[in-house]
Design a protein around this motif. Sequence first.
Motif, PDB file in Angstrom:
ATOM      1  N   GLU A  77      14.832 -11.421   9.292  1.00 28.99           N
ATOM      2  CA  GLU A  77      14.420 -11.931  10.606  1.00 28.99           C
ATOM      3  C   GLU A  77      15.191 -13.205  10.932  1.00 28.99           C
ATOM      4  O   GLU A  77      15.497 -13.473  12.085  1.00 28.99           O
TER       5      GLU A  77
ATOM      6  N   GLN B  75      19.616  -4.732   8.318  1.00 29.05           N
ATOM      7  CA  GLN B  75      18.962  -4.709   9.627  1.00 29.05           C
ATOM      8  C   GLN B  75      18.492  -6.124   9.909  1.00 29.05           C
ATOM      9  O   GLN B  75      17.604  -6.638   9.240  1.00 29.05           O
ATOM     10  N   LYS B  76      19.132  -6.774  10.886  1.00 31.79           N
ATOM     11  CA  LYS B  76      18.795  -8.167  11.226  1.00 31.79           C
ATOM     12  C   LYS B  76      18.187  -8.163  12.611  1.00 31.79           C
ATOM     13  O   LYS B  76      18.813  -7.686  13.554  1.00 31.79           O
ATOM     14  N   VAL B  77      16.994  -8.682  12.726  1.00 28.18           N
ATOM     15  CA  VAL B  77      16.296  -8.633  14.007  1.00 28.18           C
ATOM     16  C   VAL B  77      16.054 -10.041  14.538  1.00 28.18           C
ATOM     17  O   VAL B  77      16.448 -11.028  13.915  1.00 28.18           O
ATOM     18  N   GLY B  78      15.407 -10.116  15.683  1.00 29.35           N
ATOM     19  CA  GLY B  78      15.052 -11.413  16.247  1.00 29.35           C
ATOM     20  C   GLY B  78      16.016 -11.898  17.308  1.00 29.35           C
ATOM     21  O   GLY B  78      16.100 -13.079  17.605  1.00 29.35           O
TER      22      GLY B  78
ATOM     23  N   TYR C  43      16.488  -6.308   5.062  1.00 34.97           N
ATOM     24  CA  TYR C  43      15.874  -6.549   6.363  1.00 34.97           C
ATOM     25  C   TYR C  43      15.673  -8.046   6.519  1.00 34.97           C
ATOM     26  O   TYR C  43      15.064  -8.691   5.659  1.00 34.97           O
TER      27      TYR C  43
ATOM     28  N   SER D  92      10.123  -9.050   5.312  1.00 33.49           N
ATOM     29  CA  SER D  92       8.796  -8.568   5.683  1.00 33.49           C
ATOM     30  C   SER D  92       8.318  -7.565   4.653  1.00 33.49           C
ATOM     31  O   SER D  92       8.996  -6.581   4.372  1.00 33.49           O
TER      32      SER D  92
ATOM     33  N   SER E 293       0.830  -1.202   0.000  1.00 31.07           N
ATOM     34  CA  SER E 293       0.000   0.000   0.000  1.00 31.07           C
ATOM     35  C   SER E 293       0.867   1.255   0.000  1.00 31.07           C
ATOM     36  O   SER E 293       0.396   2.333  -0.331  1.00 31.07           O
ATOM     37  N   GLY E 294       2.153   1.107   0.376  1.00 32.07           N
ATOM     38  CA  GLY E 294       3.045   2.256   0.289  1.00 32.07           C
ATOM     39  C   GLY E 294       3.097   2.828  -1.119  1.00 32.07           C
ATOM     40  O   GLY E 294       3.328   4.026  -1.293  1.00 32.07           O
TER      41      GLY E 294
ATOM     42  N   ALA F 259       7.866  -1.976   2.891  1.00 31.14           N
ATOM     43  CA  ALA F 259       7.088  -0.809   2.484  1.00 31.14           C
ATOM     44  C   ALA F 259       7.404   0.387   3.376  1.00 31.14           C
ATOM     45  O   ALA F 259       7.463   1.530   2.913  1.00 31.14           O
ATOM     46  N   HIS F 260       7.612   0.112   4.665  1.00 32.47           N
ATOM     47  CA  HIS F 260       8.001   1.174   5.613  1.00 32.47           C
ATOM     48  C   HIS F 260       9.320   1.818   5.148  1.00 32.47           C
ATOM     49  O   HIS F 260       9.449   3.043   5.121  1.00 32.47           O
TER      50      HIS F 260
ATOM     51  N   SER G  57      15.885   1.718  11.339  1.00 28.66           N
ATOM     52  CA  SER G  57      15.658   2.072   9.940  1.00 28.66           C
ATOM     53  C   SER G  57      16.297   3.421   9.622  1.00 28.66           C
ATOM     54  O   SER G  57      16.757   3.633   8.496  1.00 28.66           O
TER      55      SER G  57
ATOM     56  N   ALA H 297       5.603  -5.608   4.973  1.00 29.70           N
ATOM     57  CA  ALA H 297       5.185  -4.367   5.623  1.00 29.70           C
ATOM     58  C   ALA H 297       6.400  -3.519   5.982  1.00 29.70           C
ATOM     59  O   ALA H 297       6.383  -2.293   5.825  1.00 29.70           O
ATOM     60  N   TYR H 298       7.460  -4.183   6.441  1.00 26.34           N
ATOM     61  CA  TYR H 298       8.632  -3.390   6.811  1.00 26.34           C
ATOM     62  C   TYR H 298       9.366  -2.889   5.565  1.00 26.34           C
ATOM     63  O   TYR H 298       9.919  -1.795   5.558  1.00 26.34           O
TER      64      TYR H 298
ATOM     65  N   LEU I  94      10.507   1.814   2.119  1.00 22.00           N
ATOM     66  CA  LEU I  94      10.212   2.556   0.897  1.00 22.00           C
ATOM     67  C   LEU I  94       9.661   3.944   1.244  1.00 22.00           C
ATOM     68  O   LEU I  94      10.098   4.962   0.686  1.00 22.00           O
TER      69      LEU I  94
END
Lengths: 715, 715
Positions: B233, B258-261, B231, B180, B162-163, B185-186, B299, B182-183, B188
């Motif tokens: 996970e 960016q590596k999370v988890g 990005y 992800s 939707s971005g 798109a964030h 980010s 959604a992320y 972007l």
Amino acid sequence: MQDHTNTSGTAKGRFASLTPLLQPRSVAVVGASADATRIGGRPVSYMLRGEFQGRVMPVNPKRSEIQGLPAYARIDDLPEAPDASVVAVPAAHVVDTVDALGRRGGRSAIIFSSGFSEVGAEGEALQRQLLDTARRHGMRLLGPNTAGAFNSTIGFFGSFMSGLERGFPLPGRIGIASQSGAYGAHLLGLARARGLGTPICAATGNECDVTLGEAIGWMVENPDIDVVMAYAEAVRDVDSFIAALEAAHAARKPVILQKVGRSALGQKAAMSHTAALAGDDRVFDAMLADYAVIRVESSAELLDVAYTATRRIYPANNSLGMLTISGGAGIIVSDLAEQLDLPMPPMPEPAQADLKSAVPFCSPINPVDCTAQVLNDLTLVGTFGERMVSDGGYASVMAFFSQAGTVPSVAPKLCAELKKVKDAHPDRLFVMSLIGEPEQNRPYEEAGFVLMEDPTDAVKVIKAMGRLGDAFARPLPRREAVPPVTLPEAAPGEAEAKQLLAAHGIPAVPEKVLDSAEEAAAYAEQIGFPVVMKIASADIVHKSEIGGVLLNVADADAVREGFQTLLDNAERHVPNAKLDGVLVARQIVGGVECFMGIQRDPQFGPVAVFGLGGIFVEVLKDVVFRRCPFDREEARDLILSIKGAPLLQGARGRAPVDLDALSEVLANLSRFAVGAGERLDSIDLNPVFAMPEGQGAFAADAVIQIKTDPLNEQK
Amino acid sequence: MQDHTNTSGTAKGRFASLTPLLQPRSVAVVGASADATRIGGRPVSYMLRGEFQGRVMPVNPKRSEIQGLPAYARIDDLPEAPDASVVAVPAAHVVDTVDALGRRGGRSAIIFSSGFSEVGAEGEALQRQLLDTARRHGMRLLGPNTAGAFNSTIGFFGSFMSGLERGFPLPGRIGIASQSGAYGAHLLGLARARGLGTPICAATGNECDVTLGEAIGWMVENPDIDVVMAYAEAVRDVDSFIAALEAAHAARKPVILQKVGRSALGQKAAMSHTAALAGDDRVFDAMLADYAVIRVESSAELLDVAYTATRRIYPANNSLGMLTISGGAGIIVSDLAEQLDLPMPPMPEPAQADLKSAVPFCSPINPVDCTAQVLNDLTLVGTFGERMVSDGGYASVMAFFSQAGTVPSVAPKLCAELKKVKDAHPDRLFVMSLIGEPEQNRPYEEAGFVLMEDPTDAVKVIKAMGRLGDAFARPLPRREAVPPVTLPEAAPGEAEAKQLLAAHGIPAVPEKVLDSAEEAAAYAEQIGFPVVMKIASADIVHKSEIGGVLLNVADADAVREGFQTLLDNAERHVPNAKLDGVLVARQIVGGVECFMGIQRDPQFGPVAVFGLGGIFVEVLKDVVFRRCPFDREEARDLILSIKGAPLLQGARGRAPVDLDALSEVLANLSRFAVGAGERLDSIDLNPVFAMPEGQGAFAADAVIQIKTDPLNEQK
């Protein structure tokens, strides 16, 4: 221009003497220029543009009019005594100018001029002269070498900051106190760019009189200010700084502080071993720990935290509930919250079940991933939010909607749904992670949400507000009076040092030379078993070789028997030795080796250092600091904050040590250091043995350094 | 719409099989909707708006036209074989759809549909079936459960993000690879808000086929992309991830990750002692250390670093020169540079003298504080800048001008002066710390400066570029083939484990049971003195009580004599004992206790762990990790990276240990672990004794855990 009395916004507390300086009713500008771009012209120009609510009186011997205002040739000609005077004349004329202002009844002055302590010894002398002159007239001075101060709530601009050329500060409730004028102006510019209002600002420059602490203190006592952003390079006067933090605590207004100069400190501190430990920046942090201060690392963080604090919601016992349309953002936030020690407890199971039935693919634990499906029915967002607050009980809630939250088809309804939750729970902190143009963000701002583009920044500010909440909830430490300690003329030897310390509750390993077996047995009973016994004689050097040392002497009978054995052995091997008796000492068994010390910090006075002994202090630098004095509870917290603390608490099958005694000794050392006053340079107790529970803590070595000539020290 | 051949921008290397997916010439949209806001309608709408350079073929059994394009009832009806197909149908129909696409000659598909591995066992089975179908047709799959991919250089939007409603990506040279949607798109949205162009993006979703590594790899091989923001996970397929990093290194294009988890990993890892160490996030960091990857924590940092990297200046052997009009900003930068280990050497003394004579009150060391006076004569800025580069020799230069740099009276001249310096030294990285409106910043952007509002962010990106420069300058580690190791059927006992390890260059403390005094003496000569000797007999349990143990046996004669003594003592005290001989073992004197182990990481396979023994590993967690295998030099670096390393190098008067031998043992262990393959679960060598220089390193205990049924393990 009318004479009027400012009462609203005037600080009335301990820092009221700065009111003429920061809230003046009349301002003289000495060295005023007709050119609005020159340093002496800017304050006049700014105050005209800012519609200063008092009288501006330019002083210039060559002009009768400056920028449309009547100008005065001499200070004596001023039509009224100025509350504040801006002094923009060469350094050589500053003392005379301040003297004239004082005679005319001036109450304060802002000295733009440079050429004082920042240029060496001559300038320092001039600065002392300047201060003496001001004191004689009871005037307060800002600077010298300052970019000045402003208070836009009354249109006062006693400043030449070029940042003001770009635009005046926005209305708002954040104060700026900065030791650097250029960096203060940088903060003003950043705040303007973010839409944050910073109506009051003071740059303290050389701080010959008004300190950073006083500037902060006046702002927190001022009803127009809710939050102070402060920039410091070195806290020159600790007392006023602490007083400001106490006032901030009392007023429930936080101070957000950027303190720099670590690397320089580090260099200075490298001079000696203990100094290298104590001169650490952590001393400063340890001092801040009691107060409602957030120390930040960058101007961006300074603004983020100050902005959030303007909401004035400081949740004690903070916890975070996160509502998100992105699982990824949820993981990012969980990671950081864990790292920052910000609890994210799960939702109660019944509430989870309810949310799951509302949105089958949601993940309702915490983070609560409501999925993008809620964008199709935004009332669900209200439901989720309300359940998170009322059932989850989170003190802080963050909602990640990124750019979906500012899409025109979504934004009004989303904002309304979340505002309903927010308004029903005004004590909770609500932060939204959104991406939008300023005009798209505005409705959320107006609804009272804190907006952060980046979810990680959102977590950081939520953590900061919780820390402030805890600090406000906690009473400030009481600083009890410390009894004075009489130090010897010169540095004492080990024995004398131990005796002195023991008299103040810092015991050494107990030992005594005794004349009879009965006395020896009684003393051993007193200090506890096992004991070590040694023949005491200046004539016997290698005691163990002649059977003159007994280890592990376990009870009173063994002491009596041992006493005779030692005498017999001495008699047999060194028949002519002169015997002084038998030394009985507590034998150290099962103790943990620690390190304690005192170092005099140039800013904070005596600072206590604690660590485990040996490799821990020398290789791993696992040491902690605290400004003296402190009590046993604080000492205990300090001790347990080292990384190696498990070794004191029974790790790897050891007996836990006597933490009560160890804490008591450290607290007593901190009081001793304060009581001893400025002649005390340093103390090293290395090692201190922390014995098993109930058995005390004892210094096995003690070095006390004393300054022989306190007049030579830099104060 | 014309049929055409995209050759520009097509990746040609190892990752070329993704070209139909990310650079398609024709796209089918299965489940296309006439409603442009629905998930099946968005790709069509976006590609129409984006003027896709190929053919868009909507598939919908109910309509002959979709959003103005001819629609096809069935996949079989498609007028050409689609390079890429967007699949937006319920999960139950996905396998059949992909099968039909494969039959029609489709080369790749993007599966929006969810309901696969993310929903449990049934979905996992469906996902396996999906992958099998695609493989049978030689198709590549993105997803399922993905928000899709886009490549705006050709107007391709196989995505429902939707971005994209808010606006298309700006032109630029940054790729986005995200697990992800959604992320992604964030990111972007954040990039657009900052004016950064991210023309290519892939969200990998469940990664049944195309992995994050492949997406990164295709982008770094693509001439339209200079930098990839990623990005992650969990890196599900390490081989393709490493291959992508190798390709990035070869193409001199950095990956900003960016590596999370962490927190989730932490929980999983808490299951067992060694696992709690090895499952640490640092394993991942250790793996990244070889490559041109910057791992970021937010980010904002992701965008800062990626933006700076678009300048493609990566200074190896980085150093920082700072030009500033604020002393305060200089201190902030010095602090952070020191903390980040970014050198800021001083200007040469003659250059300092010259600058001092140009601006008497300047501070010309470094930071070079040129004071605000240069604003009166901006040619001085050029002089200062040029001297800093040519005399100071800094690889990176940052200039702090804050809002003074964007004041209209200053900006054009300041920009021109600094641009002159920059253009004369195109290999240097120039970063400006400015505050201004976007249109005020633009001239600096266009001149090629990196702009950062915050000086701390400026330091961080400069540090990051230097790390990239060093990584690009360094050849990638060669991964030599490792000889296979034959493990026993089940976990071996201690003796067998030691024997097995010793055969692979991981020696245990040497010991042997010998039958004669001469053999014993010869063996002792071989292993080195002193030795320990013990009577070897199953019938003698308490050996030391009968004089059956000799310590500190110092030479061959003493061994011969000791041999007889032990036999005599045994004979005397336990006359009927059956004797096996005498055990001779190396006596450990002066060694440092270490810990070594192997843990199988679910992502990275065998990971080596090293630390000092005892409290260091158990209390202080002072351990380091590295993915296996590695060579002796890498082992040495690893060993020396522990905090307690000084203890191995002779701290506190100890003898330095045999680092060569210790490194060799650790490297051999890492090869052993790889050679042993997937049945190896873990190895614990605790302690390993690092002996004084020249005397080797020996494991004193060894535990090898073996998985008995590799089919049950989670892969």
